[in-house]
Write a protein that holds these residues in place. Structure first.
Motif, PDB file in Angstrom:
ATOM      1  N   GLN A   1      44.281  23.993  43.341  1.00  0.00           N
ATOM      2  CA  GLN A   1      45.161  23.290  44.358  1.00  0.00           C
ATOM      3  C   GLN A   1      44.886  23.508  45.625  1.00  0.00           C
ATOM      4  O   GLN A   1      45.008  22.697  47.248  1.00  0.00           O
ATOM      5  N   GLY A   2      43.667  24.530  45.622  1.00  0.00           N
ATOM      6  CA  GLY A   2      43.351  24.145  47.077  1.00  0.00           C
ATOM      7  C   GLY A   2      43.991  25.254  48.222  1.00  0.00           C
ATOM      8  O   GLY A   2      43.373  25.607  49.130  1.00  0.00           O
ATOM      9  N   HIS A   3      44.395  26.259  47.554  1.00  0.00           N
ATOM     10  CA  HIS A   3      45.532  26.992  48.170  1.00  0.00           C
ATOM     11  C   HIS A   3      44.831  28.606  48.505  1.00  0.00           C
ATOM     12  O   HIS A   3      45.309  29.731  48.629  1.00  0.00           O
ATOM     13  N   TYR A   4      43.857  28.296  47.804  1.00  0.00           N
ATOM     14  CA  TYR A   4      43.055  30.060  46.566  1.00  0.00           C
ATOM     15  C   TYR A   4      42.067  30.659  46.611  1.00  0.00           C
ATOM     16  O   TYR A   4      41.271  30.249  45.525  1.00  0.00           O
ATOM     17  N   PRO A   5      40.743  30.199  48.049  1.00  0.00           N
ATOM     18  CA  PRO A   5      39.492  29.882  47.728  1.00  0.00           C
ATOM     19  C   PRO A   5      39.383  31.579  47.698  1.00  0.00           C
ATOM     20  O   PRO A   5      40.340  32.595  47.744  1.00  0.00           O
ATOM     21  N   PRO A   6      37.874  31.403  46.351  1.00  0.00           N
ATOM     22  CA  PRO A   6      37.434  33.036  45.699  1.00  0.00           C
ATOM     23  C   PRO A   6      37.360  33.591  47.216  1.00  0.00           C
ATOM     24  O   PRO A   6      36.756  32.552  48.068  1.00  0.00           O
ATOM     25  N   PRO A   7      37.145  34.302  47.697  1.00  0.00           N
ATOM     26  CA  PRO A   7      36.419  35.596  48.481  1.00  0.00           C
ATOM     27  C   PRO A   7      34.735  35.639  48.714  1.00  0.00           C
ATOM     28  O   PRO A   7      34.016  35.047  48.092  1.00  0.00           O
ATOM     29  N   PRO A   8      34.335  35.985  49.824  1.00  0.00           N
ATOM     30  CA  PRO A   8      32.772  35.757  50.396  1.00  0.00           C
ATOM     31  C   PRO A   8      32.125  36.314  48.626  1.00  0.00           C
ATOM     32  O   PRO A   8      31.757  37.415  48.328  1.00  0.00           O
ATOM     33  N   GLY A   9      31.706  35.344  48.556  1.00  0.00           N
ATOM     34  CA  GLY A   9      30.305  36.225  47.326  1.00  0.00           C
ATOM     35  C   GLY A   9      30.507  35.663  46.360  1.00  0.00           C
ATOM     36  O   GLY A   9      30.068  35.694  44.841  1.00  0.00           O
ATOM     37  N   ALA A  10      32.258  35.539  45.506  1.00  0.00           N
ATOM     38  CA  ALA A  10      32.698  35.150  44.458  1.00  0.00           C
ATOM     39  C   ALA A  10      32.384  33.361  44.108  1.00  0.00           C
ATOM     40  O   ALA A  10      32.280  33.095  44.686  1.00  0.00           O
ATOM     41  N   SER A  11      31.842  33.973  42.730  1.00  0.00           N
ATOM     42  CA  SER A  11      31.498  32.433  42.033  1.00  0.00           C
ATOM     43  C   SER A  11      32.899  31.442  42.545  1.00  0.00           C
ATOM     44  O   SER A  11      33.894  32.190  42.830  1.00  0.00           O
ATOM     45  N   ASP A  12      32.693  30.021  42.380  1.00  0.00           N
ATOM     46  CA  ASP A  12      33.590  28.995  43.007  1.00  0.00           C
ATOM     47  C   ASP A  12      34.709  28.377  41.781  1.00  0.00           C
ATOM     48  O   ASP A  12      35.268  27.634  41.410  1.00  0.00           O
ATOM     49  N   VAL A  13      33.861  29.792  40.369  1.00  0.00           N
ATOM     50  CA  VAL A  13      33.961  29.030  39.049  1.00  0.00           C
ATOM     51  C   VAL A  13      35.703  29.340  38.837  1.00  0.00           C
ATOM     52  O   VAL A  13      35.718  30.970  38.750  1.00  0.00           O
ATOM     53  N   LEU A  14      36.618  29.017  38.891  1.00  0.00           N
ATOM     54  CA  LEU A  14      38.032  29.634  38.093  1.00  0.00           C
ATOM     55  C   LEU A  14      37.783  30.739  37.399  1.00  0.00           C
ATOM     56  O   LEU A  14      36.979  30.864  36.433  1.00  0.00           O
ATOM     57  N   GLY A  15      38.729  31.474  37.046  1.00  0.00           N
ATOM     58  CA  GLY A  15      38.809  32.229  36.266  1.00  0.00           C
ATOM     59  C   GLY A  15      38.638  33.641  36.362  1.00  0.00           C
ATOM     60  O   GLY A  15      37.226  35.117  36.917  1.00  0.00           O
ATOM     61  N   LEU A  16      39.795  34.994  36.258  1.00  0.00           N
ATOM     62  CA  LEU A  16      39.733  36.677  37.203  1.00  0.00           C
ATOM     63  C   LEU A  16      39.576  37.351  35.925  1.00  0.00           C
ATOM     64  O   LEU A  16      39.685  38.236  36.236  1.00  0.00           O
ATOM     65  N   GLU A  17      39.937  37.109  34.919  1.00  0.00           N
ATOM     66  CA  GLU A  17      39.303  37.922  33.885  1.00  0.00           C
ATOM     67  C   GLU A  17      38.712  37.068  32.458  1.00  0.00           C
ATOM     68  O   GLU A  17      39.054  35.959  31.797  1.00  0.00           O
TER      69      GLU A  17
END
Length: 318
Positions: free
Chosen positions: A34-50
């Motif tokens: 939804q655009g409310h939680y951008p990835p931290p610097p250097g992280a992939s912009d592809v979804l998925g935290l595990e």
């Protein structure tokens, strides 16, 4: 949301390349979409935290894992893919007795629950913990870990069906937040205990519940805020906090450093040492609501958005 070709991923120094078997849907994924939680610097912009999978390649300097090892991993992003590069310190072995795909739903909940309830709030035997959203992925895991540590568990949930699941997992005080006041219910539940009120509250609501959470805390209680589903701004009565000698902590997992004080590395070591034996022995088990092919991730997001999910949704990749 669509499943499409992207450039190949390569592991950097200190990283491994995983061939992903499955990933899992977290509420943070919905916020990022939804655009409310951008990835931290250097992280992939592809979804998925595990995710879970098999090590396909080792980056420079990695000596404690081997190609072919089956693992699960805590990610800063990139799990909704066939391959993902991850720091080797964020890998966890698949717990004994857990299917490789199912292991994908463990890293985020295990690290969140242990780091907040134990490492931050000091949860121990004989206490009372209130878990908001008891039927969620975090909630279903937290109930089981708390019960394995001989902690009394109270939960809130929005339906009788969800509360039934929480009871089966070990929750003793079942609160339907649509019909009951959790402050009054916690007071009644702890009225016969030496320490009245909750020793720890694990909160996903933020502003909406802030004042009432403080009311529900016992003396020297800990309120740990890990979500903001009820807003970000609220008025805080410092007098209540002083009277109860209460502590409030707000934490997140994704943006923590890889290593060092307060890092993901510290949390993962604790989880493998303390939570993985609980899972291997059957005291704690993964709760999977459904498994969906990764190409249908949009439907999985709709499912979680609906509020009808109990536990986690897996996205199968390979």
């Amino acid at each position: 949301m669509r499943w499409s070709e992207v450039p190949d991923v390569k592991p950097g120094p200190g990283e491994v390349l995983l061939r992903v078997a499955a990933t899992a849907v977290n509420r943070a994924d919905l916020l990022q979409r939804q655009g409310h939680y951008p990835p931290p610097p250097g992280a992939s912009d592809v979804l998925g935290l595990e995710c879970s999978g098999v090590i396909a390649e080792l980056g420079e300097g990695v000596h404690d894992w081997e190609v072919g090892d089956e693992v699960c991993a805590l990610l800063a992003g990139g799990g909704y893919a066939e391959y993902v590069a991850v720091p080797h310190s964020q890998l966890l072995p698949v717990p004994t007795g857990v299917d490789l795909r199912v292991a994908a739903c463990l890293p985020e909940v295990a690290c969140t629950v242990w780091s907040n309830l134990v490492m931050t709030a000091g949860m121990h035997r004989g206490q009372t913990v209130l878990i908001h959203g008891g039927a969620s992925g975090i909630g279903t895991h937290a109930i089981q870990v708390a019960r394995a540590m001989n902690v009394r568990v109270a939960v809130t949930a929005g339906s009788a069906e969800k509360l039934t699941v929480c009871k089966e997992l070990g929750a003793e005080c079942l609160i339907n937040y649509r019909e009951q006041d959790f402050v009054a219910e916690i007071a009644a539940f702890t009225s016969d205990f030496a320490r009245q009120g909750a020793d720890i509250i694990l909160d996903i609501m933020g502003a909406k519940y802030l004042d009432r959470n403080i009311d529900a805390l016992g003396k020297d209680g800990n309120l740990v805020i890990i979500g903001l589903q009820g807003g970000v701004k609220a008025e805080l009565n410092l007098g209540k906090i002083l009277t109860k000698r209460a502590r409030i902590a707000a934490t997140s997992l994704r943006g923590r450093p890889v290593t060092g004080p307060g890092s993901k590395d510290e949390i993962i070591k604790e989880v493998v040492a303390h939570v993985w034996p609980m899972i291997s022995s059957g005291l704690v088990r993964p709760i999977v609501h459904d498994e969906v092919p990764i190409a249908e991730a949009a439907s999985a997001h709709q499912m979680l958005d609906s509020g009808a999910v109990t536990g986690k949704i897996l996205l199968s990749v390979a």
